[in-house]
Design a protein around this motif. Structure first.
Motif, short mmCIF file in Angstrom:
data_model
loop_
_atom_site.label_atom_id
_atom_site.label_comp_id
_atom_site.label_asym_id
_atom_site.label_seq_id
_atom_site.Cartn_x
_atom_site.Cartn_y
_atom_site.Cartn_z
N VAL A 72 0.83 -1.21 0.00
CA VAL A 72 0.00 0.00 0.00
C VAL A 72 0.87 1.25 0.00
O VAL A 72 0.60 2.22 -0.72
N ASP A 73 1.94 1.26 0.81
CA ASP A 73 2.83 2.41 0.86
C ASP A 73 3.50 2.67 -0.49
O ASP A 73 3.58 3.81 -0.96
N LEU A 74 3.98 1.60 -1.13
CA LEU A 74 4.64 1.76 -2.42
C LEU A 74 3.66 2.24 -3.49
O LEU A 74 3.99 3.09 -4.32
N VAL A 122 -6.25 4.49 6.71
CA VAL A 122 -7.39 3.63 7.02
C VAL A 122 -7.10 2.19 6.61
O VAL A 122 -7.37 1.23 7.36
N THR A 123 -6.51 2.01 5.43
CA THR A 123 -6.18 0.66 4.96
C THR A 123 -5.15 0.00 5.87
O THR A 123 -5.28 -1.18 6.22
N THR A 143 -4.64 0.61 9.01
CA THR A 143 -5.30 0.26 10.28
C THR A 143 -6.11 -1.01 10.15
O THR A 143 -6.06 -1.90 11.02
N LEU A 144 -6.86 -1.14 9.07
CA LEU A 144 -7.66 -2.36 8.87
C LEU A 144 -6.77 -3.58 8.70
O LEU A 144 -7.07 -4.67 9.24
N ILE A 145 -5.66 -3.45 7.98
CA ILE A 145 -4.74 -4.58 7.79
C ILE A 145 -4.16 -5.02 9.14
O ILE A 145 -4.09 -6.22 9.44
N ILE A 146 -3.77 -4.05 9.97
CA ILE A 146 -3.20 -4.38 11.28
C ILE A 146 -4.24 -5.06 12.16
O ILE A 146 -3.95 -6.07 12.84
N LEU A 155 -12.75 6.76 11.87
CA LEU A 155 -12.39 6.09 10.63
C LEU A 155 -13.37 6.43 9.51
O LEU A 155 -12.97 6.71 8.37
N ILE A 156 -14.66 6.42 9.85
CA ILE A 156 -15.67 6.78 8.85
C ILE A 156 -15.53 8.25 8.46
O ILE A 156 -15.65 8.61 7.28
#
Length: 369
Positions: free
Chosen positions: A111-113, A145-146, A148-151, A194-195
């Motif tokens: 995601v970062d890349l 947000v992505t 956070t959800l992945i973690i 988050l929303i």
């Protein structure tokens, strides 16, 4: 392979079996670390210093590839290591948890890349950089947000590999009673922020480096995280505000559609002031200033009381900091002009003095009897 197993069996005659197994795993991990470091250095030398994108990818993925190399080494040598049942089960469980962490790590780095690659097409070092700030804001918020959800998903999956936690989770979801209500209430601020972050990314009431006034403080939007916004105030302080604030409460955004602003300078002058002459001086002053953007300059009488007239000068600048500096410059030079060339226009008090006459009536001072 058979010779290695035979050598390990011979060594088990004078060393504990578990110690030999641990030693084999340690040697495998150290060898994987050394091989990984050598291969990364070789890859950097092969691509050369000019390939900055490839170097950045190698640096970003160094951690996940290191963990992947260690896990691969452990998977290869585990069948050769003489491990008992308990140690083997603990190693298998640790391997599963590490694999889940590796997958989450790889997803976050991906995601970062992708975000960095997407933002390379936009320049933020120019004056009119609204499009760049728009996309930077969207990408940063969605990335946070992505991540956070992945973690959360990775940690949940890792915890579910433990029997006690899995049973607790199943019973918690099965109950769906008071515990579920408590958990929902506790998570409400996190979920609402988050929303709100998704709403801000889509509707964009604020963007990175927007000039805003919030809680009577003026500053710039420095960072938009997954649950909060960092405002860089004019005096270098930082104000941290929840994301939901910008959805639920009013605030001022000075750069929502354009960076240029109109600043005002108010002056109180005497009724004898020559307003057209002051207006000419204002126009001359702004034309000499490097801060004026050439759009707006105006002087009006906006109020009058028993003592003075109130003048308002309007001038425009390219952005909020230059507008502030231009206002200060105009105010200083107009005051200097009034003091030096039009002192009668400075505010003053008037009094009508009278003395009693011979017939006991009042006559103004200086009047003939």
């Amino acid at each position: 392979m058979e010779k290695i197993q035979a050598g390990l069996q011979d060594a088990s005659g004078f060393l504990p079996q578990w110690l030999i197994g641990v030693g084999v795993l340690v040697v495998a991990v150290l060898g994987a670390l050394a091989a990984h470091r050598f291969l990364v250095a070789l890859a950097k030398r092969a691509v050369g210093p000019r390939r900055s994108v490839a170097i950045a990818i190698l640096d970003k993925t160094y951690g996940p590839t290191t963990l992947a190399a260690c896990l691969a080494a452990v998977a290869i040598v585990t069948p050769l290591a003489p491990l008992n049942g308990d140690l083997s089960n603990a190693l298998a469980h640790s391997f599963a948890v590490a694999s889940i962490a590796l997958i989450g790590w790889i997803l976050i780095r991906s995601v970062d890349l992708a975000a960095a690659r997407y933002l390379q097409r936009y320049r933020a070092d120019i004056a009119e950089n609204f499009l760049a700030r728009k996309h930077v804001t969207q990408v940063r918020v969605f990335k946070r947000v992505t991540d956070t959800l992945i973690i959360i998903i990775a940690v949940s999956a890792a915890l579910m590999t433990f029997n006690s936690v899995r049973q607790y989770g199943v019973s918690l979801f099965a109950s769906a009673g008071a515990a579920g209500i408590i958990v929902g209430l506790a998570a409400r601020p996190l979920l609402s922020n988050l929303i709100a972050g998704v709403q801000i990314a889509v509707t964009q009431p604020i963007r990175i480096e927007d000039a805003v006034i919030i809680e009577n403080e003026w500053g710039w939007v420095e960072d938009i995280a997954s649950t909060y916004v960092v405002i860089r105030l004019w005096d270098w302080r930082r104000m941290v505000v929840p994301l939901s604030y910008f959805i639920e409460r009013p605030f001022q955004n000075w750069t929502r559609d354009a960076a240029s602003l109109i600043g005002s300078v108010n002056l109180h002058v005497d009724y004898s002031a020559d307003v057209p002459r002051i207006r000419q001086r204002l126009e001359k002053t702004v034309h000499e200033s490097k801060l004026w953007d050439g759009s707006v300059v105006n002087l009006q009488v906006i109020d009058a009381n028993s003592r003075t007239m109130e003048l308002r000068a309007l001038v425009s600048a390219r952005n909020a900091p230059e507008a502030w500096d231009l206002r200060c410059e105009i105010r200083e030079k107009l005051i200097a002009f009034l003091r030096a060339e039009m002192p009668q226009a400075l505010p003053r008090d008037r009094a009508d003095l009278a003395l009693p006459s011979a017939d006991h009536s009042l006559r103004p001072i200086g009047a003939r009897s």
